[in-house]
Scaffold this motif. Sequence first.
Motif, mmCIF file in Angstrom:
data_model
loop_
_atom_site.group_PDB
_atom_site.id
_atom_site.type_symbol
_atom_site.label_atom_id
_atom_site.label_comp_id
_atom_site.label_asym_id
_atom_site.label_seq_id
_atom_site.Cartn_x
_atom_site.Cartn_y
_atom_site.Cartn_z
ATOM 1 N N GLN A 110 1.267 -2.842 -10.469
ATOM 2 C CA GLN A 110 1.885 -2.053 -9.440
ATOM 3 C C GLN A 110 2.906 -3.114 -8.731
ATOM 4 O OE1 GLN A 110 1.506 1.046 -7.716
ATOM 5 N NE2 GLN A 110 0.245 1.819 -9.363
ATOM 6 N N ARG A 112 4.485 -4.752 -6.011
ATOM 7 C CA ARG A 112 3.809 -5.204 -4.743
ATOM 8 C C ARG A 112 5.135 -5.974 -3.767
ATOM 9 N NH1 ARG A 112 -1.437 -8.867 -3.793
ATOM 10 N NH2 ARG A 112 -2.503 -6.770 -4.729
ATOM 11 N N LYS A 113 5.439 -5.522 -2.697
ATOM 12 C CA LYS A 113 6.455 -5.967 -1.895
ATOM 13 C C LYS A 113 5.953 -6.579 -0.602
ATOM 14 C CE LYS A 113 10.272 -2.975 -3.326
ATOM 15 N NZ LYS A 113 11.061 -1.888 -3.035
ATOM 16 N N GLU A 114 6.806 -7.316 0.318
ATOM 17 C CA GLU A 114 6.291 -7.754 1.457
ATOM 18 C C GLU A 114 6.291 -6.482 2.495
ATOM 19 O OE1 GLU A 114 5.185 -10.779 3.164
ATOM 20 O OE2 GLU A 114 5.035 -11.075 1.093
ATOM 21 N N ILE A 115 5.561 -6.559 3.281
ATOM 22 C CA ILE A 115 5.560 -5.445 4.174
ATOM 23 C C ILE A 115 6.742 -5.624 5.167
ATOM 24 C CG2 ILE A 115 4.280 -4.213 6.095
ATOM 25 C CD1 ILE A 115 1.647 -4.921 4.346
ATOM 26 N N ARG A 211 2.475 -3.574 16.896
ATOM 27 C CA ARG A 211 3.134 -2.965 15.713
ATOM 28 C C ARG A 211 2.566 -1.424 15.379
ATOM 29 N NH1 ARG A 211 2.958 -8.503 15.498
ATOM 30 N NH2 ARG A 211 4.662 -9.400 14.798
ATOM 31 N N TYR A 220 4.393 1.206 2.900
ATOM 32 C CA TYR A 220 3.527 0.995 4.229
ATOM 33 C C TYR A 220 4.611 0.098 4.875
ATOM 34 C CZ TYR A 220 0.308 -0.735 8.004
ATOM 35 O OH TYR A 220 -0.173 -1.032 9.075
ATOM 36 N N ASN A 222 5.715 -1.670 9.058
ATOM 37 C CA ASN A 222 5.388 -1.931 10.430
ATOM 38 C C ASN A 222 6.707 -1.877 11.348
ATOM 39 O OD1 ASN A 222 2.788 -4.281 10.198
ATOM 40 N ND2 ASN A 222 2.838 -2.322 9.840
ATOM 41 N N LEU A 683 -5.810 1.878 -0.243
ATOM 42 C CA LEU A 683 -5.844 0.571 -0.018
ATOM 43 C C LEU A 683 -4.521 -0.258 -0.504
ATOM 44 C CD1 LEU A 683 -8.198 -1.084 1.168
ATOM 45 C CD2 LEU A 683 -9.167 -1.355 -1.291
ATOM 46 N N GLY A 684 -4.097 0.120 -1.724
ATOM 47 C CA GLY A 684 -2.869 -0.528 -2.397
ATOM 48 C C GLY A 684 -1.624 -0.469 -1.472
ATOM 49 N N PHE A 686 -1.351 -0.766 1.726
ATOM 50 C CA PHE A 686 -1.438 -2.031 2.734
ATOM 51 C C PHE A 686 -1.186 -3.313 2.163
ATOM 52 C CE2 PHE A 686 -4.503 1.268 4.422
ATOM 53 C CZ PHE A 686 -3.451 1.620 5.671
ATOM 54 N N ALA A 687 -1.572 -3.102 0.595
ATOM 55 C CA ALA A 687 -1.262 -4.592 0.079
ATOM 56 C C ALA A 687 0.132 -4.668 -0.323
ATOM 57 C CB ALA A 687 -2.016 -4.586 -1.285
ATOM 58 N N GLY A 688 1.242 -3.680 0.126
ATOM 59 C CA GLY A 688 2.450 -3.752 -0.064
ATOM 60 C C GLY A 688 2.827 -3.158 -1.667
ATOM 61 N N GLU A 689 1.934 -2.281 -2.063
ATOM 62 C CA GLU A 689 2.109 -1.493 -3.247
ATOM 63 C C GLU A 689 2.894 -0.396 -2.987
ATOM 64 O OE1 GLU A 689 -1.532 -3.300 -6.033
ATOM 65 O OE2 GLU A 689 -1.305 -1.127 -5.493
ATOM 66 N N LEU B 285 -5.549 -5.182 7.823
ATOM 67 C CA LEU B 285 -5.576 -4.098 6.643
ATOM 68 C C LEU B 285 -4.681 -4.863 5.405
ATOM 69 C CD1 LEU B 285 -5.463 -0.699 7.619
ATOM 70 C CD2 LEU B 285 -7.200 -1.732 6.083
ATOM 71 N N PRO B 286 -3.406 -5.403 5.474
ATOM 72 C CA PRO B 286 -2.888 -5.956 4.482
ATOM 73 C C PRO B 286 -3.505 -7.181 3.903
ATOM 74 C CG PRO B 286 -1.340 -5.451 6.364
ATOM 75 C CD PRO B 286 -2.764 -5.076 6.664
ATOM 76 N N SER B 289 -6.558 -6.060 1.871
ATOM 77 C CA SER B 289 -6.371 -5.055 0.957
ATOM 78 C C SER B 289 -5.847 -6.066 -0.151
ATOM 79 C CB SER B 289 -5.337 -3.968 1.330
ATOM 80 O OG SER B 289 -5.732 -3.384 2.167
ATOM 81 N N ARG B 290 -4.986 -7.092 0.172
ATOM 82 C CA ARG B 290 -4.528 -7.849 -0.942
ATOM 83 C C ARG B 290 -5.785 -8.413 -1.616
ATOM 84 N NH1 ARG B 290 1.313 -9.240 -0.463
ATOM 85 N NH2 ARG B 290 1.886 -7.985 1.338
ATOM 86 N N ILE B 293 -7.831 -6.007 -3.894
ATOM 87 C CA ILE B 293 -7.200 -5.445 -5.062
ATOM 88 C C ILE B 293 -7.144 -6.627 -6.055
ATOM 89 C CG2 ILE B 293 -4.930 -4.536 -5.920
ATOM 90 C CD1 ILE B 293 -5.069 -3.079 -3.547
ATOM 91 N N LEU B 299 -9.521 -0.748 -7.108
ATOM 92 C CA LEU B 299 -9.798 0.012 -5.922
ATOM 93 C C LEU B 299 -8.423 0.621 -5.124
ATOM 94 C CD1 LEU B 299 -12.159 -2.363 -4.114
ATOM 95 C CD2 LEU B 299 -12.766 -0.358 -5.327
ATOM 96 N N ARG B 300 -7.386 0.203 -5.665
ATOM 97 C CA ARG B 300 -6.114 0.185 -5.274
ATOM 98 C C ARG B 300 -5.550 1.696 -4.664
ATOM 99 N NH1 ARG B 300 -3.540 -1.816 -9.875
ATOM 100 N NH2 ARG B 300 -2.764 -3.386 -8.424
ATOM 101 N N LEU B 302 -7.892 3.935 -3.775
ATOM 102 C CA LEU B 302 -9.050 4.265 -3.017
ATOM 103 C C LEU B 302 -8.544 4.574 -1.522
ATOM 104 C CD1 LEU B 302 -12.001 5.282 -3.248
ATOM 105 C CD2 LEU B 302 -12.719 2.913 -2.555
ATOM 106 N N VAL B 304 -8.342 4.246 2.400
ATOM 107 C CA VAL B 304 -9.105 3.857 3.686
ATOM 108 C C VAL B 304 -9.230 4.850 4.481
ATOM 109 C CG1 VAL B 304 -8.871 2.024 5.368
ATOM 110 C CG2 VAL B 304 -8.038 1.475 3.074
#
Lengths: 695, 384
Positions: A110, A112-115, A211, A220, A222, A683-684, A686-689, B285-286, B289-290, B293, B299-300, B302, B304
């Motif tokens: 995927q 992925r970007k900075e939030i 935030r 996602y 902020n 979940l992804g 929040f990882a910036g996906e 969360l960020p 999550s990072r 994953i 899990l990406r 799934l 929260v």
Amino acid sequence: MTDDYRITQHPVLAVPERRKIKFRWNGKVLSAYEDEVISSALFANGIRIFGHHQKDGSAQGIYCANGQCSKCTVIADGIPVKSCMTKVRPGMEVKSVEGLPGLPEVTDKQERKEIEEIAIDVLIVGGGPAGLSAALQLGEHRVRTLLVDDKNELGGKLVLQTHKFFGSVEDSYAGTRGNDIGRLLAEKVIADPFIETWTNSTVLYVFSDRRVGIIKNGIYKNVKPKIILNAAGAREKFLRFRGNTLAGIYGAGAFQTLVNRDLVKPTSRLFIVGGGNVGLISGYHALQAGIEVVGLVEALSRCGGYKVHADKLKRLGVPIYTSHTVIAANGKETVESVTIARIDKSFQAISGTERTFSCDTVLIAVGLESVNEFTREAEEAGIRVFSAGDASEIAEASSAMFNGKITGLKIVRELGIPLADIPESWYRKAETLKSEPGRIYPQRAPESEEGIFPVIHCVQEIPCNPCSTVCPTHSILIEGDPILGIPYFQGKCVGCGKCVAICPGLAITLVDYRQDKDMPTVTLPYEVSNHQVSPGDEIVVTDIAGNGLGKYRIEEVVDLKTNNRTQLIRIKVPGNIAKKTVSFRIQEEMVSQPLPGAIPEDRKSDAEMVCLCERVTAGEIRALIHRGITDLNQIKAITRAGMGPCGAKTCDSLIKQIFRQEGVPLTTVEPNTRRPLFVEVPLGRFAGEVGGDDE
Amino acid sequence: MNKSFDVIVIGAGSVGVPVALAAAARKLSVLVIESLPSPGQGNNKKAIGGIRATHSDFGKIRVCQRSIEIFSRWQEEEGDDIGWMSNGYSFPAYTESDERNLKDLMQIQQEFGLKIRWVTPKEYETLVPGINRKGLRGATYSWEDGSASPLLSLNAFYFKSLSLAAEYRFRENVQDLKISRNRISSVITDKGEYQGGTIINTAGNNARGIGALAGLDLPVFPDNHEAGITEPVARFSGPMIVDMRKEPGSANFYFYQNSEGQVVFCITPDPPLPGIDNLSTSEFLPLCSRRMIEVYPRLRNLKVRRTWRGQYPMTPDGFPVVGRSREIDNLINAVGMCGQGYMLGPGLGELVSRIITAELCPDDIRILKSFDPYRDFSGMEQFK
């Protein structure tokens, strides 16, 4: 695709040309319209069961159709999604959720970007009547504002309202249809250079580091606001009764979304629980959509909504059962019938008064609750927060608009921008617009039996004034409070019929004695044009309360563009009933007949479901209360009530109700702790996906 | 109302409730005083439910072995489903030094009779299908460890203790401890005064404050941790996965799929966030999550569902502080669980009840040496 479950003509709403697409439901190819959400596409194909619950195997359908409850979850291309919030795409593989779904499928690597973090002066949560009205004030004063709404279209619940609005013409567009007001406000907001709008964007939480987490079109972000305006509206309350989990039981919001937004006909026989404005108006919307309304129950001895709304339904032929409650919905997986009973003073069903009606859908409209969590979160985080509209106090949309406007100005001042004082009269007007329906007065029709004049069948104090505003000779006056008072005719009538066409309550007629004194012509407003009437048709005319006054033939049907889709029906009736005639029946009495000898199913009242997400019954809660538990968090810990996807949005008030019933004062009950998130998010994200457009 | 008890327990949490249960089972009269409205409302409900005996020292290993016996047999013996699963723990190693440390420790653990072995990356993938094998050198796998629902188990212990006549006073704050002749002669709350033969401090976050009322300086300092839970899905993964690697912002993190099918996850902030602050921040969360994953790409998608914050009542060396006070004769402290109160609780409850009745066995004495309140705190737990 057959059009059995589509609305192909509507008296108020335009039926647009849309492109058809194909998708699969459990392997079977079905048709849908491009850009519609999955739940509506399924309903349009006659599918009401979206899966079966993992705990008890019970059928799952829709409940809120508002992205809140998760009951409508389906698996779309391998991923569980809320079908009411996810658009159907060509070739999409949609499956029912049978028990626990598998781990959602994943695609390759995927992006992925900075939030992104965005600083803004004012963040408005919710683009409904209050949020939009506030935004316009902020924009006018050059305040940088971000308005966020979780739907694809701005307007909030205004877009679902096909009826003309009450309230004040000057302050809240009274006399204009709700969906038109929504469009109007949205256009102005979008055009304003100081207001940025994010649609399809859900606020997840106001975090303690100030935030605000927002999922914007699946990405996602902020936001750091100086001030937050919570205009997130309200959520619908649920009700306990036997069989309350059957598919086909849902909220008025869901019904209005299906019918008025998506032009889907989800039911052919509807039963309504709740005689507030929401329930009453939904009944009217159903009739407009060609749906039979079998009946409406209201627990109180009088409907809580406007009398004109209730009267409108009764006149068209819908029975309203006051001092009644629903005691059971019956059916195997979906609703097949509903059982009601009369209730005594302590709201207990009186044995022997049960009646069962065949219906396929039960609409729940038993009140609203403010969505107040963003306010609380902002306070905890130390961000200055305001609230407006239903998020602040449950009232009509007309009130929300005016109150939003005032709140917008308050925020302008809070930011230190010089501004004249908000006139004291505005606050008084805001109070007026919020007013609950008030006293009912005896009707006073003009005594004259000559010439032409309006007869006003509006006898209850409600905040509404279009009739007096529209009269070209200023001959409709309002007694007492200029908005709240009872209108009456005094002066000269030119017979233009504007008051008849504009009255949101359809409560004004014109009586014309000029041609024939013994058989005067009465002009009636009519808005159910898909139940078409034509000159020569014999109709049963009714008085204010829906009592039949006899059969007469329609003389003329007037369809003027200026009347904004309200037809004027002209009919000649005898002089002695002319001033009493308000409307006519369109629904046969047969529709509302109870089933002969039907006995309600013997489901224990303990089996009434309280937490739909985790399947917790009233009996389980009651047993814990009997063990002395007074902490909702402990009830949650033991039963999981409130731990489901909706986040206690539905069960909370029901559990409190059981406490009250068991004689435990709520002041001694510890409330539920609320936690992030407002809705579930992958979940992804929040990882910036970068996700799709559907969360 | 009986105001005099054999035992007064201060705090109805992960440790206090099992202590009350074990003491009541010994026919002692027990009063539990709790400031919150119901049991387990402090940090017990914040625990994610992992239960392991695979620690690095005798004390925690033995106590948790007993805990596992209690958790795993509870349903069979008492009837309540507490969500126990023998799903095991795993510590994957991505660096040579982690592999070496884990293997060294594994030897000690095996000597204590713990069921733990080294699994190859390939084998690990059968336990955790879809785990990122890039750089993975293998993992420890201790299959007798497991998990249960902290909420259900604590309430089960609570109701069982009620049936054994333990009494609870909720929404009641301990304001003072009256001391006379090196004994706590009464416990004073905002609602009453109670006499107890033995007073047990199981006050979790507030342990230091309670100790101070008795003139003690207990080295218990809470720091904040954040956790979350997803929607439930059909079972796809087995053991608890503990990623020990330190990365900017976090020391380690761990997650597993619980008995409801939900993935529960928790991260240890680095540097630590001392104090008590239950409000969620935007950072958790960020960050979490990072990492999740990265380790487990499946899990990406799934979702929260909820997140929350809780505290680890930490001690300087990462070991609990349990034992009879030397200064106050009738005070026993069972505090500073360092985030492991839930898994230590049942075993510790029984141990504390044996301290009360002076029925300690040789193993108990050895355990209490690890947890000695008067030890030198300059050491450091290797394997938190």
